[in-house]
Design an enzyme around this catalytic site. Structure first.
Site, PDB file in Angstrom:
ATOM      1  N   GLU A   9       0.814  -1.221   0.000  1.00  0.00           N
ATOM      2  CA  GLU A   9       0.000   0.000   0.000  1.00  0.00           C
ATOM      3  C   GLU A   9       0.842   1.263   0.000  1.00  0.00           C
ATOM      4  O   GLU A   9       0.549   2.233  -0.676  1.00  0.00           O
ATOM      5  CB  GLU A   9      -0.913   0.023   1.236  1.00  0.00           C
ATOM      6  CG  GLU A   9      -2.064  -0.948   1.180  1.00  0.00           C
ATOM      7  CD  GLU A   9      -2.909  -0.859   2.431  1.00  0.00           C
ATOM      8  OE1 GLU A   9      -3.251   0.248   2.840  1.00  0.00           O
ATOM      9  OE2 GLU A   9      -3.214  -1.916   3.010  1.00  0.00           O
ATOM     10  N   ASP A  85      -1.886  -4.282   3.702  1.00  0.00           N
ATOM     11  CA  ASP A  85      -1.939  -4.408   5.163  1.00  0.00           C
ATOM     12  C   ASP A  85      -2.736  -5.631   5.620  1.00  0.00           C
ATOM     13  O   ASP A  85      -3.694  -6.053   4.953  1.00  0.00           O
ATOM     14  CB  ASP A  85      -2.543  -3.145   5.786  1.00  0.00           C
ATOM     15  CG  ASP A  85      -1.549  -2.000   5.825  1.00  0.00           C
ATOM     16  OD1 ASP A  85      -0.360  -2.241   5.568  1.00  0.00           O
ATOM     17  OD2 ASP A  85      -1.959  -0.865   6.113  1.00  0.00           O
ATOM     18  N   ASP A  87      -5.283  -6.566   7.357  1.00  0.00           N
ATOM     19  CA  ASP A  87      -6.596  -6.378   7.979  1.00  0.00           C
ATOM     20  C   ASP A  87      -7.655  -6.381   6.884  1.00  0.00           C
ATOM     21  O   ASP A  87      -7.359  -6.597   5.711  1.00  0.00           O
ATOM     22  CB  ASP A  87      -6.644  -5.081   8.801  1.00  0.00           C
ATOM     23  CG  ASP A  87      -6.241  -3.841   7.993  1.00  0.00           C
ATOM     24  OD1 ASP A  87      -6.194  -3.923   6.753  1.00  0.00           O
ATOM     25  OD2 ASP A  87      -5.973  -2.800   8.609  1.00  0.00           O
ATOM     26  N   GLU A  89      -9.343  -3.985   5.521  1.00  0.00           N
ATOM     27  CA  GLU A  89      -9.134  -2.949   4.507  1.00  0.00           C
ATOM     28  C   GLU A  89      -8.035  -3.389   3.543  1.00  0.00           C
ATOM     29  O   GLU A  89      -8.150  -3.231   2.330  1.00  0.00           O
ATOM     30  CB  GLU A  89      -8.757  -1.638   5.195  1.00  0.00           C
ATOM     31  CG  GLU A  89      -9.227  -0.395   4.478  1.00  0.00           C
ATOM     32  CD  GLU A  89     -10.730  -0.207   4.520  1.00  0.00           C
ATOM     33  OE1 GLU A  89     -11.265   0.397   3.567  1.00  0.00           O
ATOM     34  OE2 GLU A  89     -11.376  -0.658   5.480  1.00  0.00           O
ATOM     35  N   TYR A 298       2.296  -4.396  13.469  1.00  0.00           N
ATOM     36  CA  TYR A 298       1.148  -3.649  12.938  1.00  0.00           C
ATOM     37  C   TYR A 298       0.401  -2.947  14.065  1.00  0.00           C
ATOM     38  O   TYR A 298       0.118  -3.540  15.108  1.00  0.00           O
ATOM     39  CB  TYR A 298       0.218  -4.603  12.190  1.00  0.00           C
ATOM     40  CG  TYR A 298      -0.790  -3.906  11.325  1.00  0.00           C
ATOM     41  CD1 TYR A 298      -0.392  -2.976  10.373  1.00  0.00           C
ATOM     42  CD2 TYR A 298      -2.154  -4.181  11.449  1.00  0.00           C
ATOM     43  CE1 TYR A 298      -1.317  -2.336   9.565  1.00  0.00           C
ATOM     44  CE2 TYR A 298      -3.085  -3.551  10.639  1.00  0.00           C
ATOM     45  CZ  TYR A 298      -2.660  -2.632   9.702  1.00  0.00           C
ATOM     46  OH  TYR A 298      -3.582  -2.005   8.910  1.00  0.00           O
ATOM     47  N   ARG A 300      -2.639  -1.421  14.147  1.00  0.00           N
ATOM     48  CA  ARG A 300      -4.109  -1.427  14.251  1.00  0.00           C
ATOM     49  C   ARG A 300      -4.536  -2.818  14.702  1.00  0.00           C
ATOM     50  O   ARG A 300      -4.686  -3.728  13.890  1.00  0.00           O
ATOM     51  CB  ARG A 300      -4.752  -1.052  12.916  1.00  0.00           C
ATOM     52  CG  ARG A 300      -4.443   0.381  12.503  1.00  0.00           C
ATOM     53  CD  ARG A 300      -5.200   0.810  11.267  1.00  0.00           C
ATOM     54  NE  ARG A 300      -4.829   2.161  10.880  1.00  0.00           N
ATOM     55  CZ  ARG A 300      -3.860   2.474  10.021  1.00  0.00           C
ATOM     56  NH1 ARG A 300      -3.174   1.497   9.440  1.00  0.00           N
ATOM     57  NH2 ARG A 300      -3.575   3.729   9.732  1.00  0.00           N
ATOM     58  N   HIS A 344      -4.332  -9.927  14.772  1.00  0.00           N
ATOM     59  CA  HIS A 344      -2.907  -9.631  14.847  1.00  0.00           C
ATOM     60  C   HIS A 344      -2.429  -9.694  16.284  1.00  0.00           C
ATOM     61  O   HIS A 344      -3.203  -9.657  17.223  1.00  0.00           O
ATOM     62  CB  HIS A 344      -2.615  -8.226  14.301  1.00  0.00           C
ATOM     63  CG  HIS A 344      -3.353  -7.905  13.054  1.00  0.00           C
ATOM     64  ND1 HIS A 344      -3.125  -8.575  11.884  1.00  0.00           N
ATOM     65  CD2 HIS A 344      -4.329  -7.006  12.790  1.00  0.00           C
ATOM     66  CE1 HIS A 344      -3.930  -8.094  10.949  1.00  0.00           C
ATOM     67  NE2 HIS A 344      -4.675  -7.151  11.484  1.00  0.00           N
TER      68      HIS A 344
END
Length: 701
Positions: A9, A85, A87, A89, A298, A300, A344
């Site tokens: 990303e 990433d 997740d 998204e 990570y 988030r 995560h």
């Protein structure tokens, strides 16, 4: 021509990863999402309402060149890996990339890593998987729901009250902030008093507070009751009991997104958005000497879980750096809360051996502070408990009992690395050696008047904690939710507090009256659980959208008929416009309120609102004015500027310093409340700014 193409990303992450891989790899970035829902079709929703809400996607205008470059890169590669990433998204971005770039959806081309380290990246590339369609559908459902509310409700509010937007999560978040403000407005303060005795023994000062009368807790409601107690007290106090115990204080788990934002706010003064921006950079990689290194995992996440490998490395580091005694008897296993994704690990350093001090020279001051916080919290989470010796002493005076308590550290344990104590903690309060039956004579006994305080407003940090506790949103949505409320001017930030505006109250009233489901906390949390169920393959996304969309349509039609247009009038001030004579009105801007002429655009006069303090300038005796800097920060200056250059960031008070005569300024802390500090750094005198009505020196009686 190159053998393998890796698409991530972020451009900065692509540079880090390319350094880890050999010449057979080329790493590039999509720079985030490349597609979004179209604004075409019925109501501009970008979904086919007659065909099971099928979404229609279009390439974003600012990403057309990016897509063109990616297509060219794909043609040059034999194998393509999607490393966005880890997740929902990120999974959705990979799916959009695969669709637009014509990649095989059944191919094992999705790679996921929780930390940007060479080992993690190489291992992920050795174990690619298919794109997880359940994850994609979960993100797609969230996006469709947000588009439905965002478009249909926003248009309604824009027509009725010239509001800017509504949103699935932001609406319930606004409700919580408004309800807190209503609690504060309805609050009626109650008076109460505290009586304390001050003692000195063996050159140790300590304080005992009135606790009981007989066997009942003492509650002093007014000055008369306090005086009655004062008159009943004798000069001598007798030690009634001394209790000495030992207790352990356990370390806290490593950070998750919400706790990182809270701790960075309280310890570093960082806003949530700033914390996440710095954490993103630490995750993606920073230049350390001759290589780029991802320093943290990570950022988030809502899980406190850590890998066995990371835990093992931490234990070895603790043993080598601090000694065997700092290793816990049992390895730490922290339990997360219910209804978390647990996708995560917790936020931890990727390389434990890269201590904050080693990394410091290559980090900005803010990066160093945040990395140090994350590193220390993780190491402490794996260390032995802190052992405390605690003392609790009851001191009798007739039928009244005073209590003194404190604790000292027997073994620091995890606190050698990370101190969780606050100003309210009893830790390190030293008490002298006392025996039962020992007679004490106080140096003074004092009574202080207090008033119960209204509920505290939410700060960004405490609000993130609330959102997490209630299951509203997910780690990736906390910061955008608060940012939206601020940018839409439904909420303002004042001294770190989140306060609803008049517009915020009106929007919340409409939402609460006509769209109860959307602003219902349980419903919003339940929707997050439905998204989790879709992710796990246990719920059909089209059914979730349909169950939400149909009743919303009915509610919107009703609201359209019943809600009248609301006009928010500007408040008229008592200041005439010095250009045309009209009475100026109070308006809100980016940096707070200001005065503007209502004759705009004919008359464009505007000026700041000046608050005058009842305090003389310490330099020339003029008036002190409260002003705003260009960035909106409040400061205090003299009305005789530019002839007088007095300025202060802290509010001056009337009373001069009793020690040196310099002017004093007001400060605030959670534990002290308002207090005064001498402006003379060499003096350093401080004074409480509360009502001390009772001062009674028992020795002088």
């Amino acid at each position: 021509m190159y053998d393998k193409l890796v698409i991530v990303e972020s451009p900065s992450k692509s540079k880090t990863i390319e350094n880890y891989l050999g010449k057979d790899y080329h790493v590039t970035s999509s720079k985030g999402h490349i597609r979004d829902l179209s604004t075409s079709g019925k109501d501009g929703l970008g979904i086919d309402q007659e065909n099971e809400y099928k979404p229609k996607y279009v390439i974003s205008k600012d990403k057309k060149d990016v897509v063109k470059e990616l297509k060219a890169a794909v043609k040059e590669a034999k194998t393509v890996y999607l490393a966005t990433d880890p997740d929902r998204e990120g999974e959705a971005i990979s799916w959009h990339l695969a669709d637009v770039l014509g990649l095989d959806m059944d191919a094992d081309n999705r790679v996921v890593f929780n930390e940007v380290t060479k080992d993690a990246v190489v291992d992920a590339l050795n174990h690619p998987r298919k794109i997880d369609q359940n994850l994609v559908k979960s993100q797609e459902t969230r996006r469709v729901l947000d588009r439905i509310i965002g478009f249909k409700l926003s248009k309604l509010l824009q027509r009725k009250i010239k509001s800017k937007s509504a949103g699935r999560v932001q609406s319930v978040a606004l409700r919580l902030i408004v309800e807190k403000e209503r609690e504060i407005e309805a609050f009626v303060p109650e008076e109460y008093w505290k009586v304390k005795a001050n003692f000195i023994k063996d050159d140790i000062d300590f304080v005992a507070e009135l606790n009981k009368k007989g066997t009942k807790k003492v509650k002093i409601s007014n000055e008369a009751e306090a005086l009655e107690i004062f008159n009943a007290l004798s000069k001598s106090f007798v030690v009634d009991s001394v209790k000495k115990t030992s207790k352990k204080r356990e370390s806290k788990p490593p950070f998750i997104t919400s706790t990182l934002q809270q701790e960075a706010s309280s310890k570093l003064g960082f806003k949530a958005r700033k914390t996440m921006m710095i954490a993103q950079k630490l995750y993606e990689g920073v230049q350390l000497e001759d290589e780029t290194v991802g320093l943290i995992t990570y950022m988030r996440t809502d899980s406190v879980r850590i890998s066995e490998e990371a835990q093992g490395r931490a234990i070895e580091f603790i043993k080598e750096s601090y000694g065997e005694e700092y290793i816990p008897e049992k390895l730490r296993v922290y339990k997360g809360k219910k209804n978390i994704q647990d996708a995560h690990e917790a936020i931890r350093p990727s390389h434990i051996e890269i201590t904050p001090e080693i990394a410091k020279a290559n980090l900005t001051p803010e990066q160093y502070k945040l990395y140090s916080l994350i590193w220390k919290r993780f190491i402490a989470s794996q260390m032995a408990s802190c052992a405390l010796n605690t003392n609790s002493i009851d001191i009798a005076n007739g039928k009244y009992t005073f209590k003194a308590s404190g604790s000292t550290i027997k073994f620091d344990g995890f606190m050698k690395v990370y101190d969780y104590t606050t100003e309210d903690d009893e830790n390190d309060v030293l008490l002298p050696s006392l025996e039962e039956g020992e007679v004490l004579e106080p140096s003074s006994v004092e009574g202080k008047q207090h008033f119960t305080q209204p509920p505290a407003r939410y700060t960004e940090a405490s609000f993130v904690k609330l959102l997490e506790e209630k299951g509203i949103g997910r780690p990736s949505t906390y910061v955008p939710t608060i940012s939206t409320l601020l940018s839409r001017e439904y909420v303002i930030r004042e001294k770190k507090n989140l306060i609803p505006t008049e517009l915020g109250f009106i929007v919340n009233n409409i939402m609460s009256d006509y769209f109860k489901q959307i602003v219902d906390v349980d419903f919003t949390a339940g929707m997050e659980r439905k998204l989790d169920n879709i992710e796990e393959g246990n719920e059909e996304w089209k059914k979730v959208v349909g169950e939400f969309f149909e009743p919303l349509q009915v509610a919107i039609e009703k609201a359209e008929k019943e809600i009248s247009k609301v006009v928010i009038e500007d408040k008229v001030s008592d200041v005439p416009c010095d250009k045309c004579g009209r009475m100026m009105v109070i308006k809100k801007g980016r940096y707070g309120t200001f005065l503007a002429c209502p004759g705009y655009p004919e008359c464009k006069n505007a000026k700041p609102i000046v608050e005058e303090l009842d305090v003389p300038c310490p330099k020339c005796g003029g008036k002190i004015l409260a002003k705003r800097s260009k960035k909106g920060k409040k400061f205090f200056g003299c009305s005789n500027y530019p002839n007088c250059d007095f300025v202060s960031w802290n509010e001056p008070i009337k009373e001069p310093c009793p020690k040196c005569g310099s002017y004093m300024t007001m400060k605030f802390s959670k534990t002290k409340g308002n207090y005064a500090v001498c402006s003379n750094g060499e003096c350093g005198n401080t004074m409480p700014l509360e009502n001390d009505k009772l001062e009674n020196d028992k020795k002088e009686e």
